[in-house]
Motif scaffolding. Structure first.
Motif, PDB file in Angstrom:
ATOM      1  N   ALA A 100      24.242  46.297 126.751  1.00 43.65           N
ATOM      2  CA  ALA A 100      25.536  45.594 126.636  1.00 43.65           C
ATOM      3  C   ALA A 100      26.237  45.593 127.992  1.00 43.65           C
ATOM      4  O   ALA A 100      26.779  44.566 128.426  1.00 43.65           O
ATOM      5  CB  ALA A 100      26.403  46.269 125.572  1.00 43.65           C
ATOM      6  N   GLN A 101      26.186  46.721 128.674  1.00 47.07           N
ATOM      7  CA  GLN A 101      26.824  46.801 130.006  1.00 47.07           C
ATOM      8  C   GLN A 101      26.141  45.815 130.972  1.00 47.07           C
ATOM      9  O   GLN A 101      26.803  45.076 131.697  1.00 47.07           O
ATOM     10  CB  GLN A 101      26.672  48.230 130.525  1.00 47.07           C
ATOM     11  CG  GLN A 101      27.391  48.492 131.814  1.00 47.07           C
ATOM     12  CD  GLN A 101      27.111  49.918 132.299  1.00 47.07           C
ATOM     13  OE1 GLN A 101      25.958  50.306 132.491  1.00 47.07           O
ATOM     14  NE2 GLN A 101      28.165  50.681 132.490  1.00 47.07           N
ATOM     15  N   ALA A 102      24.819  45.762 130.941  1.00 46.13           N
ATOM     16  CA  ALA A 102      24.087  44.887 131.874  1.00 46.13           C
ATOM     17  C   ALA A 102      24.345  43.411 131.589  1.00 46.13           C
ATOM     18  O   ALA A 102      24.391  42.595 132.507  1.00 46.13           O
ATOM     19  CB  ALA A 102      22.593  45.187 131.794  1.00 46.13           C
ATOM     20  N   PHE A 103      24.505  43.064 130.314  1.00 44.16           N
ATOM     21  CA  PHE A 103      24.679  41.648 129.952  1.00 44.16           C
ATOM     22  C   PHE A 103      26.158  41.252 129.851  1.00 44.16           C
ATOM     23  O   PHE A 103      26.468  40.114 129.501  1.00 44.16           O
ATOM     24  CB  PHE A 103      23.958  41.343 128.626  1.00 44.16           C
ATOM     25  CG  PHE A 103      22.465  41.243 128.791  1.00 44.16           C
ATOM     26  CD1 PHE A 103      21.859  40.007 129.006  1.00 44.16           C
ATOM     27  CD2 PHE A 103      21.663  42.370 128.771  1.00 44.16           C
ATOM     28  CE1 PHE A 103      20.488  39.908 129.192  1.00 44.16           C
ATOM     29  CE2 PHE A 103      20.287  42.282 128.956  1.00 44.16           C
ATOM     30  CZ  PHE A 103      19.703  41.050 129.168  1.00 44.16           C
ATOM     31  N   GLY A 104      27.054  42.185 130.093  1.00 48.66           N
ATOM     32  CA  GLY A 104      28.482  41.867 130.010  1.00 48.66           C
ATOM     33  C   GLY A 104      28.914  41.592 128.578  1.00 48.66           C
ATOM     34  O   GLY A 104      29.830  40.812 128.338  1.00 48.66           O
ATOM     35  N   ALA A 105      28.251  42.238 127.622  1.00 45.59           N
ATOM     36  CA  ALA A 105      28.590  42.046 126.206  1.00 45.59           C
ATOM     37  C   ALA A 105      29.378  43.259 125.703  1.00 45.59           C
ATOM     38  O   ALA A 105      29.384  44.307 126.345  1.00 45.59           O
ATOM     39  CB  ALA A 105      27.316  41.890 125.385  1.00 45.59           C
ATOM     40  N   GLU A 106      30.053  43.087 124.559  1.00 45.55           N
ATOM     41  CA  GLU A 106      30.699  44.257 123.965  1.00 45.55           C
ATOM     42  C   GLU A 106      29.685  45.075 123.177  1.00 45.55           C
ATOM     43  O   GLU A 106      29.746  46.290 123.124  1.00 45.55           O
ATOM     44  CB  GLU A 106      31.861  43.818 123.072  1.00 45.55           C
ATOM     45  CG  GLU A 106      33.095  43.499 123.890  1.00 45.55           C
ATOM     46  CD  GLU A 106      34.111  42.670 123.138  1.00 45.55           C
ATOM     47  OE1 GLU A 106      34.102  42.659 121.887  1.00 45.55           O
ATOM     48  OE2 GLU A 106      34.917  42.000 123.813  1.00 45.55           O
ATOM     49  N   ARG A 107      28.759  44.358 122.519  1.00 48.20           N
ATOM     50  CA  ARG A 107      27.681  45.063 121.809  1.00 48.20           C
ATOM     51  C   ARG A 107      26.377  44.314 121.959  1.00 48.20           C
ATOM     52  O   ARG A 107      26.363  43.074 121.967  1.00 48.20           O
ATOM     53  CB  ARG A 107      27.998  45.176 120.318  1.00 48.20           C
ATOM     54  CG  ARG A 107      28.614  46.513 120.001  1.00 48.20           C
ATOM     55  CD  ARG A 107      28.720  46.743 118.533  1.00 48.20           C
ATOM     56  NE  ARG A 107      27.585  47.460 117.975  1.00 48.20           N
ATOM     57  CZ  ARG A 107      27.560  47.905 116.722  1.00 48.20           C
ATOM     58  NH1 ARG A 107      28.570  47.695 115.924  1.00 48.20           N
ATOM     59  NH2 ARG A 107      26.507  48.557 116.262  1.00 48.20           N
ATOM     60  N   THR A 108      25.310  45.039 122.094  1.00 48.80           N
ATOM     61  CA  THR A 108      23.978  44.427 122.149  1.00 48.80           C
ATOM     62  C   THR A 108      23.115  45.057 121.068  1.00 48.80           C
ATOM     63  O   THR A 108      23.129  46.281 120.890  1.00 48.80           O
ATOM     64  CB  THR A 108      23.334  44.659 123.541  1.00 48.80           C
ATOM     65  OG1 THR A 108      24.097  43.963 124.522  1.00 48.80           O
ATOM     66  CG2 THR A 108      21.905  44.142 123.576  1.00 48.80           C
ATOM     67  N   PHE A 109      22.418  44.206 120.344  1.00 49.56           N
ATOM     68  CA  PHE A 109      21.482  44.681 119.326  1.00 49.56           C
ATOM     69  C   PHE A 109      20.075  44.331 119.792  1.00 49.56           C
ATOM     70  O   PHE A 109      19.831  43.208 120.242  1.00 49.56           O
ATOM     71  CB  PHE A 109      21.735  43.982 117.985  1.00 49.56           C
ATOM     72  CG  PHE A 109      23.119  44.200 117.458  1.00 49.56           C
ATOM     73  CD1 PHE A 109      23.428  45.333 116.726  1.00 49.56           C
ATOM     74  CD2 PHE A 109      24.125  43.279 117.700  1.00 49.56           C
ATOM     75  CE1 PHE A 109      24.712  45.547 116.239  1.00 49.56           C
ATOM     76  CE2 PHE A 109      25.413  43.473 117.231  1.00 49.56           C
ATOM     77  CZ  PHE A 109      25.703  44.610 116.490  1.00 49.56           C
ATOM     78  N   PHE A 110      19.149  45.261 119.633  1.00 47.88           N
ATOM     79  CA  PHE A 110      17.749  44.961 119.936  1.00 47.88           C
ATOM     80  C   PHE A 110      17.118  44.295 118.708  1.00 47.88           C
ATOM     81  O   PHE A 110      17.409  44.680 117.565  1.00 47.88           O
ATOM     82  CB  PHE A 110      16.973  46.241 120.261  1.00 47.88           C
ATOM     83  CG  PHE A 110      17.309  46.840 121.612  1.00 47.88           C
ATOM     84  CD1 PHE A 110      18.094  46.154 122.530  1.00 47.88           C
ATOM     85  CD2 PHE A 110      16.808  48.085 121.978  1.00 47.88           C
ATOM     86  CE1 PHE A 110      18.390  46.704 123.788  1.00 47.88           C
ATOM     87  CE2 PHE A 110      17.088  48.636 123.225  1.00 47.88           C
ATOM     88  CZ  PHE A 110      17.890  47.958 124.123  1.00 47.88           C
ATOM     89  N   SER A 111      16.239  43.324 118.978  1.00 48.74           N
ATOM     90  CA  SER A 111      15.517  42.663 117.878  1.00 48.74           C
ATOM     91  C   SER A 111      14.022  42.820 118.086  1.00 48.74           C
ATOM     92  O   SER A 111      13.523  42.603 119.192  1.00 48.74           O
ATOM     93  CB  SER A 111      15.858  41.162 117.841  1.00 48.74           C
ATOM     94  OG  SER A 111      14.921  40.460 117.049  1.00 48.74           O
ATOM     95  N   VAL A 112      13.339  43.230 117.004  1.00 46.89           N
ATOM     96  CA  VAL A 112      11.868  43.249 117.065  1.00 46.89           C
ATOM     97  C   VAL A 112      11.309  42.087 116.237  1.00 46.89           C
ATOM     98  O   VAL A 112      10.122  42.067 115.908  1.00 46.89           O
ATOM     99  CB  VAL A 112      11.283  44.600 116.575  1.00 46.89           C
ATOM    100  CG1 VAL A 112      11.624  45.712 117.553  1.00 46.89           C
ATOM    101  CG2 VAL A 112      11.773  44.928 115.163  1.00 46.89           C
ATOM    102  N   GLN A 113      12.196  41.159 115.900  1.00 43.89           N
ATOM    103  CA  GLN A 113      11.794  39.964 115.135  1.00 43.89           C
ATOM    104  C   GLN A 113      11.953  38.734 116.027  1.00 43.89           C
ATOM    105  O   GLN A 113      12.273  37.667 115.533  1.00 43.89           O
ATOM    106  CB  GLN A 113      12.676  39.790 113.903  1.00 43.89           C
ATOM    107  CG  GLN A 113      12.930  41.026 113.088  1.00 43.89           C
ATOM    108  CD  GLN A 113      11.856  41.293 112.069  1.00 43.89           C
ATOM    109  OE1 GLN A 113      11.290  42.373 112.039  1.00 43.89           O
ATOM    110  NE2 GLN A 113      11.557  40.331 111.249  1.00 43.89           N
ATOM    111  N   GLY A 114      11.769  38.928 117.335  1.00 47.11           N
ATOM    112  CA  GLY A 114      11.901  37.822 118.269  1.00 47.11           C
ATOM    113  C   GLY A 114      13.328  37.308 118.321  1.00 47.11           C
ATOM    114  O   GLY A 114      14.258  37.890 117.736  1.00 47.11           O
ATOM    115  N   THR A 115      13.486  36.197 119.035  1.00 48.01           N
ATOM    116  CA  THR A 115      14.802  35.575 119.099  1.00 48.01           C
ATOM    117  C   THR A 115      15.102  34.888 117.773  1.00 48.01           C
ATOM    118  O   THR A 115      16.259  34.725 117.397  1.00 48.01           O
ATOM    119  CB  THR A 115      14.845  34.583 120.276  1.00 48.01           C
ATOM    120  OG1 THR A 115      14.383  35.288 121.425  1.00 48.01           O
ATOM    121  CG2 THR A 115      16.235  34.079 120.550  1.00 48.01           C
TER     122      THR A 115
END
Ligand SMILES: Cc1ncc(COP(=O)(O)O)c(C=O)c1O
Length: 492
Positions: free
Chosen positions: A81-96
């Motif tokens: 989240a810090q690297a992308f300038g987001a408030e929250r980042t979720f990881f996905s293992v189901q692709g985009t």
């Protein structure tokens, strides 16, 4: 980036934590049953290697759980989240695809209106079917020279919102597969004036966050959610992706819950670790790596543009159309009609005679991606191969006149969800004019439906499909893989 942030971004807590756990060499009485490869096919084990197998784990307590992250996965997501300038980042293992479905399903429910470009990826339409939302189509700008869609412009979003003031969300694709970016900041502003969220399919834009010369990213533009394909252009393993959030118009707890509903309970730690490592690499070395990739792509663009019969989409061409468009220079969209060949014919020549695989081809173009994984050699090989094809074919056949047909948008006769769940029957594809589609039919790649469930099939749509089939393009989607028949809504 401040020194403190740079030091933080140099860490990969999930990747490190998994290796640390593997080093402990605990005796596993849990899945996966191969138990560090000891119980699997030896040839496959040797091929993959001990390292990969040692972190092929399941969500046992010491390695955290993507569904309820509290430890190393939480930390890795926070760093992302810090690297992308987001408030929250979720990881996905189901692709985009998984990330897109989660953001759409979190934003809209049955009957809610959502504005979507008609040429959105099938995962967007799957989410429309699952949510029961009512799609309102926005027409992308069509490039008459290349026959490709360049994304939805600001004026289209503004006009469609005026026509549908009750819309609950807007989704745009940015950048497009071909690297074209719209005025995303302007779009975010008009969407937010209505108090609704802007969702961005950013499958082709993970690298935008890490170089100032690249077009504006979704988070920098103020979008509320962006499904950003780390595996496509961010350097992580195939199938891994991220979902970035900010702004509070979408509840992050709701997004987490929906993403969890859509995600396997057996999440791959190899994929998760690759996201953590890819984020670290981009945050620490991305600018340098991308400077080199951009320079290589720009040189290739110049050289390809000078080859007889070929034209390479460049910022000046986009600039002619609308000053509000921008181009990701790392995408090389080469129009081949000047050779009297189709894109698919050039794709096959590159494969069979030059050992080169392109990202995709269509009737008029091929698309090649230049990334930090390229070097002088790979790019020179591509340019040389295109020169050889030009020498062999230029002026041998009459140059195909550029008669670009763009797909006609069939009328929506029922909601995609109602059509998908309605009683259906198979009918011969080319005798289906006038019937209502009950399934998807698309060309993959790029995965954009030619017909959606709920659309009334027109002669124009069938002609367009036939043209793609005759050109040898990968048309797929219906339950009948031979495409002899398609499923349409049964007559009452
Ligand atoms: C525009 C766009 N959106 C979404 C996706 C889905 O991404 P994934 O293959 O990671 O599920 C793709 C894949 O090609 C795409 O091109």
């Amino acid at each position: 980036m401040s020194v403190a942030v740079a030091a933080e971004q140099d860490r990969a807590p999930l990747f490190d934590g998994l290796r640390e756990y593997a080093r402990k060499n605990r005796i596993p009485f849990h899945i996966p049953g191969h138990k560090r490869g000891r119980g699997m096919d030896p040839e496959f084990r040797a091929f993959l290697g001990e390292n990969a197998l040692s972190i092929d784990l399941v969500n046992i307590a010491p390695v955290d759980d993507l569904h309820l992250p509290r430890g190393m996965i939480k930390e890795a997501q926070e760093l992302a989240a810090q690297a992308f300038g987001a408030e929250r980042t979720f990881f996905s293992v189901q692709g985009t695809s998984g990330a897109i479905m989660a953001m759409v399903l979190a934003a809209v429910g049955p009957g809610d209106k959502i504005l979507i470009p008609r040429n959105a990826h099938k995962s967007v339409w799957t989410a429309v079917v699952l949510s029961g939302a009512q799609p309102v189509f926005m027409e992308p700008e069509i490039d008459p020279v290349r026959g490709v869609a360049h994304g939805v412009c600001l004026a289209t979003v503004e006009r469609t919102l005026e026509e549908h003031p009750d819309a609950k969300a807007v989704l745009v694709v940015n950048p497009t597969y071909f690297g074209v970016c719209a005025d995303l900041r302007g779009i975010a502003e008009v969407v937010h004036r209505r108090g609704i969220p802007l969702l961005v399919d950013e499958a082709h834009g993970a690298h935008l966050y890490f170089h100032p010369a690249l077009p504006c990213s979704a988070m920098a533009a103020g979008a509320d959610a962006a499904a950003t394909s780390m595996h496509k252009l961010g350097g992580s393993l195939i199938q891994s992706s991220i979902l970035n959030l900010q702004g509070g118009r979408l509840s992050s707890d709701r997004v987490q819950a929906v993403l969890s509903m859509l995600t396997t309970t057996s999440t791959s730690y190899i994929l998760l670790a690759s996201l953590d490592a890819a984020r670290r690499y981009l945050a620490t070395w991305g600018e340098e790596l991308l400077t080199r990739a951009i320079a290589l792509a720009q040189r290739a663009r110049r050289e390809i543009g000078a080859i007889p019969g070929l034209e390479c989409l460049g910022p000046e061409v986009i600039g002619d159309r609308s000053s509000s468009y921008d181009l990701d220079p790392t995408k090389l969209c080469v129009t081949v009609t000047g050779l009297g060949l189709s894109g698919i014919e050039v794709e096959v020549l590159l494969r069979e005679e030059h050992g080169i695989e392109v990202e995709l081809s269509d009737l008029y173009n091929i698309l090649c991606l230049i990334t930090p994984g390229d070097g002088e050699e790979s790019v020179c090989r591509l340019v040389e191969a295109l020169r050889a094809i030009s020498r062999e074919h230029y002026r041998k056949r009459p140059a195909t006149p550029v008669v670009v047909k763009t797909p006609e948008v069939p009328p929506l006769a029922m909601s995609p969800r109602d059509a998908f769940y309605a009683p259906a029957e198979p009918v011969p594809l080319f005798e289906s004019e006038g019937r209502i589609m009950a399934e998807f039919i698309m060309v993959y790649p790029p995965g954009i439906p030619l017909l959606l469930p709920g659309e009334r099939i027109t002669r124009g749509a069938l002609d367009y499909i036939q043209e793609h089939l005759e050109a040898g393009l990968p048309v797929q989607g219906p339950e009948d893989p031979t495409l002899q028949t398609i499923r349409v809504v049964a007559r009452a």
